[in-house]
Design a protein around this motif. Structure first.
Motif, PDB file in Angstrom:
ATOM      1  N   GLU A  47       5.908   0.255   2.999  1.00 11.76           N
ATOM      2  CA  GLU A  47       5.163  -0.917   2.656  1.00 11.76           C
ATOM      3  C   GLU A  47       5.254  -2.191   3.874  1.00 11.76           C
ATOM      4  O   GLU A  47       6.494  -2.099   4.757  1.00 11.76           O
ATOM      5  CB  GLU A  47       6.084  -1.422   1.069  1.00 11.76           C
ATOM      6  CG  GLU A  47       7.227  -1.903   1.755  1.00 11.76           C
ATOM      7  CD  GLU A  47       8.080  -2.284   0.618  1.00 11.76           C
ATOM      8  OE1 GLU A  47       8.665  -3.169   0.392  1.00 11.76           O
ATOM      9  OE2 GLU A  47       8.501  -1.219  -0.770  1.00 11.76           O
ATOM     10  N   THR A  48       3.958  -2.620   3.580  1.00 16.96           N
ATOM     11  CA  THR A  48       4.660  -4.347   4.798  1.00 16.96           C
ATOM     12  C   THR A  48       3.879  -5.253   3.324  1.00 16.96           C
ATOM     13  O   THR A  48       2.556  -5.410   2.975  1.00 16.96           O
ATOM     14  CB  THR A  48       3.592  -4.384   5.770  1.00 16.96           C
ATOM     15  OG1 THR A  48       3.748  -2.995   6.160  1.00 16.96           O
ATOM     16  CG2 THR A  48       2.703  -5.560   6.265  1.00 16.96           C
ATOM     17  N   VAL A  50       2.712  -9.494   3.030  1.00 17.79           N
ATOM     18  CA  VAL A  50       3.108 -10.625   3.728  1.00 17.79           C
ATOM     19  C   VAL A  50       2.213 -12.086   3.465  1.00 17.79           C
ATOM     20  O   VAL A  50       1.864 -11.776   2.828  1.00 17.79           O
ATOM     21  CB  VAL A  50       2.038  -9.579   5.406  1.00 17.79           C
ATOM     22  CG1 VAL A  50       2.340  -8.836   6.507  1.00 17.79           C
ATOM     23  CG2 VAL A  50       0.413  -9.637   5.394  1.00 17.79           C
TER      24      VAL A  50
END
Length: 72
Positions: A47-48, A50
């Motif tokens: 997962e990322t 932002v």
């Protein structure tokens, strides 16, 4: 609100969601994956998260998460 952005021969998909907190994003991905892939047979492998929209005061208003989901 999830969309499938990428599929590969390894049975991996990238799911992109936007929401108001990281917890909301994780809940949304879990709910959508359960609905489309069933209760078992999948897992989040990456997962990322932002920030996507920040107010003038520096507070994050909208987050975007990219989750890599693998089917077994």
């Amino acid at each position: 609100m999830a969309t499938v952005a990428d599929q590969s021969a390894e049975h991996r998909e990238t799911v992109v969601v936007r929401g108001f907190s990281a917890q909301d994003l994780r809940r949304c991905v879990n709910r959508d994956c359960r609905a489309s892939m069933g209760e078992t047979g999948w897992q989040i492998v990456g997962e990322t998260i932002v920030p996507r929209m920040v107010s003038l005061g520096g507070r994050v208003r909208l987050w975007e998460g990219r989750f890599e989901v693998a089917r077994s």
